[in-house]
Design a protein around this motif. Structure first.
Motif, PDB file in Angstrom:
ATOM      1  N   ARG A  19       0.945  -1.437  -0.393  1.00  0.00           N
ATOM      2  CA  ARG A  19       0.119   0.041  -0.076  1.00  0.00           C
ATOM      3  C   ARG A  19       0.784   1.620   0.136  1.00  0.00           C
ATOM      4  NH1 ARG A  19      -4.727  -2.331   4.354  1.00  0.00           N
ATOM      5  NH2 ARG A  19      -6.051  -3.211   2.635  1.00  0.00           N
ATOM      6  N   ALA A  20       2.161   0.796   0.435  1.00  0.00           N
ATOM      7  CA  ALA A  20       2.926   2.313   0.209  1.00  0.00           C
ATOM      8  C   ALA A  20       3.138   2.501  -0.764  1.00  0.00           C
ATOM      9  CB  ALA A  20       4.248   2.162   1.137  1.00  0.00           C
ATOM     10  N   ARG A  21       3.125   1.503  -1.738  1.00  0.00           N
ATOM     11  CA  ARG A  21       3.761   1.808  -3.279  1.00  0.00           C
ATOM     12  C   ARG A  21       2.764   2.871  -4.146  1.00  0.00           C
ATOM     13  NH1 ARG A  21       6.890  -2.576  -5.466  1.00  0.00           N
ATOM     14  NH2 ARG A  21       8.444  -3.003  -3.878  1.00  0.00           N
ATOM     15  N   PRO A  22       3.475   4.089  -5.268  1.00  0.00           N
ATOM     16  CA  PRO A  22       1.821   4.606  -5.490  1.00  0.00           C
ATOM     17  C   PRO A  22       1.663   4.109  -6.457  1.00  0.00           C
ATOM     18  CG  PRO A  22       4.621   4.730  -6.377  1.00  0.00           C
ATOM     19  CD  PRO A  22       5.016   3.342  -5.244  1.00  0.00           C
ATOM     20  N   ALA A  23      -0.180   4.612  -6.019  1.00  0.00           N
ATOM     21  CA  ALA A  23      -1.615   4.213  -6.810  1.00  0.00           C
ATOM     22  C   ALA A  23      -0.980   4.483  -7.958  1.00  0.00           C
ATOM     23  CB  ALA A  23      -2.440   4.881  -5.765  1.00  0.00           C
ATOM     24  N   VAL A  24      -1.743   3.772  -9.352  1.00  0.00           N
ATOM     25  CA  VAL A  24      -1.487   4.645 -10.597  1.00  0.00           C
ATOM     26  C   VAL A  24      -2.715   3.827 -11.243  1.00  0.00           C
ATOM     27  CG1 VAL A  24      -0.007   3.774 -12.585  1.00  0.00           C
ATOM     28  CG2 VAL A  24       1.338   3.635 -10.628  1.00  0.00           C
ATOM     29  N   SER A  25      -2.956   4.763 -12.328  1.00  0.00           N
ATOM     30  CA  SER A  25      -4.684   4.612 -12.955  1.00  0.00           C
ATOM     31  C   SER A  25      -4.296   5.346 -14.028  1.00  0.00           C
ATOM     32  CB  SER A  25      -5.982   5.550 -11.788  1.00  0.00           C
ATOM     33  OG  SER A  25      -6.003   7.089 -12.300  1.00  0.00           O
ATOM     34  N   VAL A  26      -4.865   4.330 -15.088  1.00  0.00           N
ATOM     35  CA  VAL A  26      -4.858   5.477 -16.576  1.00  0.00           C
ATOM     36  C   VAL A  26      -6.128   6.054 -17.065  1.00  0.00           C
ATOM     37  CG1 VAL A  26      -3.054   3.551 -17.048  1.00  0.00           C
ATOM     38  CG2 VAL A  26      -5.490   2.419 -17.345  1.00  0.00           C
ATOM     39  N   SER A  27      -6.466   6.652 -18.207  1.00  0.00           N
ATOM     40  CA  SER A  27      -7.634   6.902 -18.142  1.00  0.00           C
ATOM     41  C   SER A  27      -7.333   7.298 -20.094  1.00  0.00           C
ATOM     42  CB  SER A  27      -7.735   8.419 -17.457  1.00  0.00           C
ATOM     43  OG  SER A  27      -6.624   9.506 -18.289  1.00  0.00           O
ATOM     44  N   LEU A  28      -8.929   7.388 -20.590  1.00  0.00           N
ATOM     45  CA  LEU A  28      -8.797   7.089 -22.221  1.00  0.00           C
ATOM     46  C   LEU A  28     -10.922   8.111 -21.613  1.00  0.00           C
ATOM     47  CD1 LEU A  28      -8.538   6.462 -25.112  1.00  0.00           C
ATOM     48  CD2 LEU A  28     -10.174   4.595 -24.505  1.00  0.00           C
ATOM     49  N   ASN A  81      -2.008   8.263 -14.278  1.00  0.00           N
ATOM     50  CA  ASN A  81      -1.724   8.806 -13.300  1.00  0.00           C
ATOM     51  C   ASN A  81      -0.747   8.553 -12.173  1.00  0.00           C
ATOM     52  OD1 ASN A  81      -1.981  11.109 -10.720  1.00  0.00           O
ATOM     53  ND2 ASN A  81      -4.698  10.214 -10.112  1.00  0.00           N
ATOM     54  N   VAL A  82      -0.076   8.859 -11.350  1.00  0.00           N
ATOM     55  CA  VAL A  82       0.979   7.746 -10.656  1.00  0.00           C
ATOM     56  C   VAL A  82       1.191   9.309  -9.244  1.00  0.00           C
ATOM     57  CG1 VAL A  82       3.436   7.862  -9.734  1.00  0.00           C
ATOM     58  CG2 VAL A  82       1.719   7.307 -12.214  1.00  0.00           C
ATOM     59  N   SER A  83       0.395   8.554  -8.309  1.00  0.00           N
ATOM     60  CA  SER A  83       0.175   9.097  -6.764  1.00  0.00           C
ATOM     61  C   SER A  83       2.021   9.103  -5.777  1.00  0.00           C
ATOM     62  CB  SER A  83      -0.746   8.523  -5.092  1.00  0.00           C
ATOM     63  OG  SER A  83       0.176   7.489  -5.123  1.00  0.00           O
ATOM     64  N   LEU A  84       2.308  10.024  -5.513  1.00  0.00           N
ATOM     65  CA  LEU A  84       3.986  10.172  -4.900  1.00  0.00           C
ATOM     66  C   LEU A  84       3.675  10.492  -3.374  1.00  0.00           C
ATOM     67  CD1 LEU A  84       4.565  14.095  -7.164  1.00  0.00           C
ATOM     68  CD2 LEU A  84       5.014  10.889  -7.541  1.00  0.00           C
ATOM     69  N   PRO A  85       4.644   9.015  -3.026  1.00  0.00           N
ATOM     70  CA  PRO A  85       4.170   8.837  -1.762  1.00  0.00           C
ATOM     71  C   PRO A  85       5.191   9.924  -0.720  1.00  0.00           C
ATOM     72  CG  PRO A  85       5.350   7.308  -2.701  1.00  0.00           C
ATOM     73  CD  PRO A  85       4.843   8.495  -3.813  1.00  0.00           C
ATOM     74  N   LEU A  86       4.910  11.093  -0.984  1.00  0.00           N
ATOM     75  CA  LEU A  86       5.847  11.732  -0.526  1.00  0.00           C
ATOM     76  C   LEU A  86       5.754  12.108   1.338  1.00  0.00           C
ATOM     77  CD1 LEU A  86       6.371  15.008  -2.565  1.00  0.00           C
ATOM     78  CD2 LEU A  86       7.439  12.572  -2.668  1.00  0.00           C
ATOM     79  N   PHE A  87       4.397  12.199   1.664  1.00  0.00           N
ATOM     80  CA  PHE A  87       3.926  12.170   3.023  1.00  0.00           C
ATOM     81  C   PHE A  87       3.519  10.842   4.084  1.00  0.00           C
ATOM     82  CE2 PHE A  87       3.591  16.053   0.558  1.00  0.00           C
ATOM     83  CZ  PHE A  87       4.368  16.925   1.179  1.00  0.00           C
ATOM     84  N   ASP A  88       2.391  11.026   2.789  1.00  0.00           N
ATOM     85  CA  ASP A  88       2.174   9.124   4.264  1.00  0.00           C
ATOM     86  C   ASP A  88       2.928   7.895   3.181  1.00  0.00           C
ATOM     87  OD1 ASP A  88       0.645   7.444   5.083  1.00  0.00           O
ATOM     88  OD2 ASP A  88      -1.657   7.555   4.341  1.00  0.00           O
ATOM     89  N   ASN A 123       2.954   4.917   4.531  1.00  0.00           N
ATOM     90  CA  ASN A 123       2.472   4.083   5.630  1.00  0.00           C
ATOM     91  C   ASN A 123       3.102   3.131   6.089  1.00  0.00           C
ATOM     92  OD1 ASN A 123      -0.385   2.988   5.875  1.00  0.00           O
ATOM     93  ND2 ASN A 123       0.081   0.691   4.324  1.00  0.00           N
ATOM     94  N   LYS A 124       3.734   3.983   6.921  1.00  0.00           N
ATOM     95  CA  LYS A 124       4.963   3.123   8.617  1.00  0.00           C
ATOM     96  C   LYS A 124       4.251   3.065   9.579  1.00  0.00           C
ATOM     97  CE  LYS A 124       9.287   5.862   6.752  1.00  0.00           C
ATOM     98  NZ  LYS A 124      10.152   6.195   7.196  1.00  0.00           N
ATOM     99  N   GLY A 125       3.266   3.639   9.722  1.00  0.00           N
ATOM    100  CA  GLY A 125       2.981   3.422  10.930  1.00  0.00           C
ATOM    101  C   GLY A 125       1.265   1.862  10.662  1.00  0.00           C
ATOM    102  N   ALA A 126       0.699   1.468   9.551  1.00  0.00           N
ATOM    103  CA  ALA A 126       0.314   0.424   9.128  1.00  0.00           C
ATOM    104  C   ALA A 126       1.524  -0.591   9.678  1.00  0.00           C
ATOM    105  CB  ALA A 126      -0.454   0.698   7.957  1.00  0.00           C
ATOM    106  N   ILE A 127       2.529  -0.450   9.055  1.00  0.00           N
ATOM    107  CA  ILE A 127       2.975  -1.664   8.389  1.00  0.00           C
ATOM    108  C   ILE A 127       3.644  -1.792   9.604  1.00  0.00           C
ATOM    109  CG2 ILE A 127       5.804  -1.930   7.283  1.00  0.00           C
ATOM    110  CD1 ILE A 127       4.810   0.117   5.355  1.00  0.00           C
ATOM    111  N   SER A 128       4.458  -1.079  10.437  1.00  0.00           N
ATOM    112  CA  SER A 128       4.718  -0.983  12.084  1.00  0.00           C
ATOM    113  C   SER A 128       3.428  -1.804  13.191  1.00  0.00           C
ATOM    114  CB  SER A 128       5.152   0.015  12.464  1.00  0.00           C
ATOM    115  OG  SER A 128       6.033   0.487  11.988  1.00  0.00           O
TER     116      SER A 128
END
Length: 412
Positions: free
Chosen positions: A265-274, A292-299, A301-306
């Motif tokens: 879940r910490a990986r970037p979320a990717v979506s394509v559009s047409l 569309n690619v999210s940039l995991p700069l702030f979240d 998911n470290k707390g959920a992983i821990s």
């Protein structure tokens, strides 16, 4: 009676009366269903219904985990109702876009594996609950049987005491005993009658508990066939991996899968559009493509992983504890079961000896060789020995219930 002991020969005078009483009671009493019938209908017990519902929920979540994420549709219109040259709608550019999220990096597979692992845990817990309920039902069934048998023994003890009291009265009439002995004999009869009333109340309470625990429509008024007299299967071998360890292993596997899910879940979320864009001014259309690619700069998911890793460590600790304890617990339970069988044999021998002793004591009392105090002591020993034999069988049932729970099976 559900468990028979040999009767002294002299007891014929009151045995007919006791038999008539018990026959009258049994004629009105409707026995409870056999234990096997009760455990076959465990699906009616509320706690069993609860774990079945939890298993259905886990299976439903496992099925839902296979679902693909839904696409989204958007409509956007630009360059309308502005200042020149964008008066009105003539210069409008309208875009219809279809977007589809992509589950990359194995996210979907990890989610499915985690849900299936949770469903496996729920299935094992359902099995454990069923065996626990079956064991509890066996214990309640045997306690009701023991209470019924102890009530019958209390009635017989009352008849014994009455017979002894009548013998004392005859000796008093013949002038061979003082009147004080009659008062003592009557006091013993009243105490025996109170004990019989208490045993009858305990029997009725045990029957009520069995009726409620088994969810029977008609109240239990008798127990048949016997569970106290049934010996456990000595040839039964426990499963290679006890159910408790299986559950701990499944929980560890489920938490390990959860760690993988949280990491992905910490990986970037990717979506394509047409999409299709309409140019109103030129009366034409053109396609649009996008990603569309999210940039995991702030979240990240470290707390959920821990948290998932901490749950994994806890599950590993529970597994280690289960492996260390289960063998010791099973060995102890088997030892208690073996000891209970030895105790039953000793108790039955004690009953036989006590009945012979009482027979001799009563004959000696009738000819004046045994005092009333000695007769009372020997009679008390007989009553105690009979109740000890019942309790020994109840201990055996409890030991078998404990062992069955560790093995992951129904008792007997």
């Amino acid at each position: 009676m559900l468990m028979s002991f040999s009767r002294p020969q002299w007891a014929v005078e009151f045995a007919v009366t006791v038999t008539a009483i018990l026959f009258a009671l049994s004629a009105r009493a409707k026995p409870a269903p056999p234990y096997e019938s009760l455990i076959e209908s465990l699906d009616r017990i509320p706690i069993t219904l609860e774990v079945e519902a939890l298993l259905d929920a886990a299976n439903a979540r496992a099925q839902q985990a296979r679902a693909l994420p839904n696409p989204s549709v958007s409509v956007e219109t630009e360059n309308v109702y502005g200042r020149a040259p964008f008066f009105g709608y003539d210069a409008a550019e309208s875009t219809l876009t279809l977007s589809q999220p992509l589950e990359l990096w194995g996210q979907r597979g990890a989610r499915i594996d985690a849900a299936q692992a949770e469903a496996k845990v729920a299935a094992l817990r359902r099995d454990q609950t069923q065996w626990t309920v079956a064991g509890g039902l066996a214990l309640i069934y045997s306690e009701a049987e023991a209470a019924s048998l102890q009530c019958e023994l209390a009635v017989e003890a009352l008849e014994l005491t009455k017979a002894d009291a009548n013998a004392v009265m005859l000796l008093i009439e013949e002038g061979r005993e003082p009147s004080l002995r009659g008062i003592q004999a009557n006091s013993e009869v009243e105490a025996a009658r109170a004990a019989a009333d208490e045993a009858r109340a305990n029997r009725d309470a045990a029957f009520a508990r069995l009726t409620a625990a088994a969810m029977l429509v008609e109240p239990v008024t008798a127990i048949e066939p016997s569970l106290l007299n049934r010996s456990p299967d000595a040839l039964f071998q426990g499963m290679d991996t006890p159910l408790t360890v299986q559950i701990a292993e499944a929980e560890l596997e489920a938490t390990t899968k959860s760690v993988s899910v949280e990491r992905l879940r910490a990986r970037p979320a990717v979506s394509v559009s047409l999409g299709v864009r309409r140019f109103q001014e030129y009366n034409t259309e053109a396609f649009t493509f996008g990603i569309n690619v999210s940039l995991p700069l702030f979240d990240k998911n470290k707390g959920a992983i821990s948290a998932a890793q901490a749950e994994q460590r806890a599950a590993a600790a529970r597994l280690t504890t289960a492996k260390l304890q289960i063998q010791a617990d099973r060995t102890a339970a088997q030892a208690r079961l073996d000891a209970s069988m030895t105790r039953i044999r000793a108790a039955d021998n004690g009953v036989t000896s006590a009945e012979k002793a009482y027979q001799l004591a009563r004959a000696g009392f009738d000819v004046g060789r045994i005092s009333q105090l000695e007769l009372r002591s020997i009679r008390s020993a007989l009553i105690s020995a009979r109740n000890t034999a019942v309790n020994a069988r109840l201990v055996r049932v409890r030991a078998e219930v404990e062992l069955a729970g560790l093995d992951g099976r129904a008792p007997f």
